[in-house]
Design a protein around this motif. Structure first.
Motif, PDB file in Angstrom:
ATOM      1  N   ALA A 284      43.005  19.072  18.456  1.00  0.00           N
ATOM      2  CA  ALA A 284      42.342  17.775  18.381  1.00  0.00           C
ATOM      3  C   ALA A 284      42.825  16.933  19.551  1.00  0.00           C
ATOM      4  O   ALA A 284      44.000  16.984  19.916  1.00  0.00           O
ATOM      5  CB  ALA A 284      42.637  17.075  17.056  1.00  0.00           C
ATOM      6  N   SER A 285      41.912  16.189  20.142  1.00  0.00           N
ATOM      7  CA  SER A 285      42.281  15.322  21.262  1.00  0.00           C
ATOM      8  C   SER A 285      41.889  13.871  21.015  1.00  0.00           C
ATOM      9  O   SER A 285      42.026  13.044  21.901  1.00  0.00           O
ATOM     10  CB  SER A 285      41.618  15.817  22.555  1.00  0.00           C
ATOM     11  N   SER A 286      41.401  13.570  19.814  1.00  0.00           N
ATOM     12  CA  SER A 286      41.019  12.193  19.494  1.00  0.00           C
ATOM     13  C   SER A 286      41.044  12.008  17.981  1.00  0.00           C
ATOM     14  O   SER A 286      41.013  12.987  17.214  1.00  0.00           O
ATOM     15  CB  SER A 286      39.606  11.886  20.012  1.00  0.00           C
ATOM     16  N   ALA A 287      41.080  10.740  17.560  1.00  0.00           N
ATOM     17  CA  ALA A 287      41.052  10.437  16.127  1.00  0.00           C
ATOM     18  C   ALA A 287      39.749  10.918  15.503  1.00  0.00           C
ATOM     19  O   ALA A 287      39.728  11.370  14.348  1.00  0.00           O
ATOM     20  CB  ALA A 287      41.227   8.931  15.916  1.00  0.00           C
ATOM     21  N   MET A 288      38.655  10.877  16.259  1.00  0.00           N
ATOM     22  CA  MET A 288      37.362  11.327  15.747  1.00  0.00           C
ATOM     23  C   MET A 288      37.399  12.821  15.435  1.00  0.00           C
ATOM     24  O   MET A 288      36.892  13.259  14.398  1.00  0.00           O
ATOM     25  CB  MET A 288      36.252  11.025  16.758  1.00  0.00           C
ATOM     26  N   GLN A 289      38.011  13.600  16.316  1.00  0.00           N
ATOM     27  CA  GLN A 289      38.113  15.038  16.064  1.00  0.00           C
ATOM     28  C   GLN A 289      39.013  15.324  14.868  1.00  0.00           C
ATOM     29  O   GLN A 289      38.743  16.244  14.090  1.00  0.00           O
ATOM     30  CB  GLN A 289      38.638  15.749  17.315  1.00  0.00           C
TER      31      GLN A 289
ATOM     32  N   ASP B 154      51.702  12.405  27.235  1.00  0.00           N
ATOM     33  CA  ASP B 154      51.853  11.365  26.217  1.00  0.00           C
ATOM     34  C   ASP B 154      50.534  10.774  25.738  1.00  0.00           C
ATOM     35  O   ASP B 154      50.532   9.989  24.781  1.00  0.00           O
ATOM     36  CB  ASP B 154      52.742  10.238  26.751  1.00  0.00           C
ATOM     37  N   SER B 155      49.426  11.139  26.367  1.00  0.00           N
ATOM     38  CA  SER B 155      48.133  10.592  25.940  1.00  0.00           C
ATOM     39  C   SER B 155      47.752  11.080  24.545  1.00  0.00           C
ATOM     40  O   SER B 155      46.847  10.511  23.916  1.00  0.00           O
ATOM     41  CB  SER B 155      47.035  10.966  26.947  1.00  0.00           C
ATOM     42  N   TYR B 156      48.428  12.122  24.046  1.00  0.00           N
ATOM     43  CA  TYR B 156      48.086  12.671  22.730  1.00  0.00           C
ATOM     44  C   TYR B 156      48.841  11.986  21.592  1.00  0.00           C
ATOM     45  O   TYR B 156      48.672  12.365  20.430  1.00  0.00           O
ATOM     46  CB  TYR B 156      48.364  14.180  22.709  1.00  0.00           C
ATOM     47  N   GLN B 157      49.639  10.987  21.907  1.00  0.00           N
ATOM     48  CA  GLN B 157      50.379  10.302  20.854  1.00  0.00           C
ATOM     49  C   GLN B 157      49.438   9.666  19.833  1.00  0.00           C
ATOM     50  O   GLN B 157      49.676   9.745  18.621  1.00  0.00           O
ATOM     51  CB  GLN B 157      51.298   9.227  21.441  1.00  0.00           C
ATOM     52  N   ALA B 158      48.352   9.038  20.319  1.00  0.00           N
ATOM     53  CA  ALA B 158      47.391   8.411  19.403  1.00  0.00           C
ATOM     54  C   ALA B 158      46.767   9.449  18.481  1.00  0.00           C
ATOM     55  O   ALA B 158      46.490   9.170  17.307  1.00  0.00           O
ATOM     56  CB  ALA B 158      46.308   7.680  20.198  1.00  0.00           C
TER      57      ALA B 158
END
Length: 411
Positions: free
Chosen positions: A352-357, A64-68
Motif C-alpha cells: 500500500a502506498s496511500s490511505a486510500m489503498q 519516509d514518505s510511507y509514514q502516512a
C-alpha cells in the motif's frame, strides 16, 4: 374510505417487506456464503499472534514518505506488517551484499534494515512486525540467524521479534557450477530454534518452501520443541500452479499459517492498471506489466526478460471474469483478488502506498466469496497458458544475487 386506506397501507407494507427482502438477498449475495461480523472481527492466528486476516507488505517502503501509509494502516486496524532485513535500502547500497554472496572480501557492515528502523519509529509496539533473515554463503549457520534476529530487534526497538522468517531456502551456491555446494537449511532451522528458545523471537517461520521442504522444517523444529508458525510464498490468482496451491494445502494440513506475497500481482489484479496508462513508458516494469495486460514479446537482448513472451490478449480474459465477480458481489477487483486468497486458506500481504489503498485492502475483510465465485475465478485462471513471473529483478521464483539468478521450486 377507512377500508380503502387500510387496504393501501397493507399494500404499502407488503411492498416494503418485499423491498427489505430483496435488499437482504442482494446483501447476502454480495458477501456470499458467510459474513464474519465486519473487518475488525476477521482475524487469524499466526503462531501465538492474533492479527487481521490481511497484513501489509513493505518491500516498496523505501523512504519516509510511507509514514502516512503506516499510520493509516493502524487507523484501519491493519496491525500486521511484513518486512525484511534487506528492505528499504537502495540497490546500489546493497551491491556489497551481492558481491559478498560470491565470497569477495567486501564491507559487510551495512546490509539494509532501513524499513525495520522506520517501522520501529512509526508503529513501535502498536503492531506485530514480521521480518526475514536472508541466508548467504557467509551467513548460513545458526549463529548468523541469531545475530540477524538481534539486529532486527534493535532496529525495530523491541526485545522480541513477533515473527522471524528465513527468507528463502539456502539456494545461493555460487560454486555449484563447479560441483561445489554446501546447502545448510538444517543449520538455519537450528538458528530459528535458538531464537525461539532465547525469547528473541516469539514465533518462527520460513519463506518460499514447497511441501517437501516445509514438512522437513516442520519436523526438525518440532523435534526441538519449536512450532513452525508460518510459510510465506508467492500466491495469487495469476500464480497458482508451480506448486503454490499444493503448498497452501500442505500449510493448512500442518497448521502452519500460509502468507501470500504479491497477492495483487504488482497491481495487475486491481483492475486499475490499463494499457493506456503504461503504453509509452520506458521503464522495464511498465513495459513488462503492459505485456501481461495485452501480450507481446521482450525487446531483443532485454535483460532480465522476466515476463517473457505473453500470448496476444494477455490476462484480459481473467480480468473480465474478475470484474464480473466484483460487480456481482459489490466489491472492487482488488478486494475480490484478496478475498480469493483468504478463501484458499492463505493470508494476503498486499502493499500500500496511500490511505486510500489501505482502505481498499481492508474492504476484502469481513466476508467471503461463494464456492461458485471461487470456482469461476479458478476456471478463468486455468485457461491462461502462462502465469505471472514477476517483473525485472523482482521475480516469482528466484533471487538475483550479483552473478545471476538463483531459483527455488515449490514443487
Amino acid at each position: 374510505e377507512v377500508s380503502t386506506n387500510c387496504h393501501w397501507r397493507m399494500v404499502a407494507l407488503a411492498l416494503l417487506v418485499l423491498l427489505i427482502q430483496e435488499v437482504c438477498a442482494l446483501t447476502s449475495a454480495s458477501v456470499s456464503t458467510s459474513t464474519l461480523g465486519g473487518p475488525a472481527l476477521d482475524r487469524v492466528k499466526i503462531g501465538t499472534l492474533d492479527v487481521p486476516a490481511i497484513g501489509v507488505g513493505t518491500i516498496a517502503w523505501s523512504d519516509d514518505s510511507y509514514q502516512a501509509t503506516a499510520e493509516a494502516c493502524l487507523r484501519e486496524g491493519v496491525s500486521f506488517f511484513d518486512t525484511a532485513e534487506r528492505y528499504g535500502a537502495s540497490g546500489v547500497s546493497l551491491i556489497p551484499a551481492a558481491l559478498a554472496a560470491v565470497g569477495l572480501p567486501v564491507d559487510k557492515s551495512y546490509l539494509g534494515g532501513d524499513t525495520e528502523s522506520r517501522l520501529g519509529r512509526w508503529v513501535g509496539t502498536q503492531a506485530a512486525v514480521a521480518s526475514k533473515f536472508a541466508p548467504t554463503p557467509w551467513r548460513s549457520d545458526a549463529q548468523s540467524v541469531v545475530e540477524a534476529c538481534r539486529g532486527s530487534c534493535a532496529r525495530l526497538g523491541v526485545e522480541s521479534l513477533s515473527l522471524l522468517q528465513v527468507h528463502m531456502p539456502d539456494i545461493i551456491q555460487p560454486f555449484k557450477v563447479f560441483g561445489v555446494s554446501d546447502q545448510s537449511d538444517e543449520a538455519l532451522w537450528d538458528g530459528l530454534a535458538e531464537c525461539y528458545h532465547a525469547g528473541i523471537a516469539q514465533n518462527v517461520g520460513v519463506s518460499n518452501y514447497g511441501p517437501t521442504l516445509l514438512r522437513r522444517a516442520h519436523a526438525a523444529l518440532a523435534a526441538r520443541g519449536v512450532p513452525l508458525a508460518s510459510n510465506q510464498i508467492h500466491f495469487n490468482l495469476l500464480y497458482r500452479r508451480q506448486g503454490s496451491l499444493a503448498t497452501v494445502e500442505a500449510c493448512n494440513e500442518l497448521g502452519v499459517a500460509c502468507l501470500a506475497y504479491y497477492p495483487l500481482a504488482m497491481g495487475l489484479l486491481t483492475g486499475k492498471l490499463t494499457p493506456s496508462q503504461l503504453r509509452g513508458k520506458r521503464d522495464r516494469r511498465s513495459r513488462e506489466l503492459l505485456r501481461y495486460l495485452e501480450g507481446g514479446a521482450p525487446r531483443r537482448f532485454e535483460f532480465p526478460a522476466t515476463a517473457g513472451t505473453i500470448p496476444a490478449g494477455g490476462i484480459r480474459s481473467l480480468l473480465m471474469v474478475l470484474q464480473e465477480v466484483a460487480a456481482r458481489v459489490g466489491k472492487t477487483p482488488a478486494q475480490v483478488s484478496l478475498n480469493y486468497i483468504l478463501c484458499k486458506g492463505a493470508i494476503p500481504l498486499p502493499g500500500a502506498s496511500s490511505a486510500m489503498q489501505v482502505r481498499d485492502n481492508v474492504g476484502a475483510l469481513g466476508w467471503r466469496l461463494s464456492t461458485e465465485d471461487v470456482a469461476q475465478l479458478d476456471a478463468a485462471a486455468d485457461q491462461l497458458p502462462f502465469e505471472f513471473r514477476g517483473s525485472g529483478f523482482q521475480t516469482a521464483d528466484s533471487k538475483f544475487v550479483g552473478y545471476g539468478f538463483e531459483k527455488w521450486r515449490l514443487e
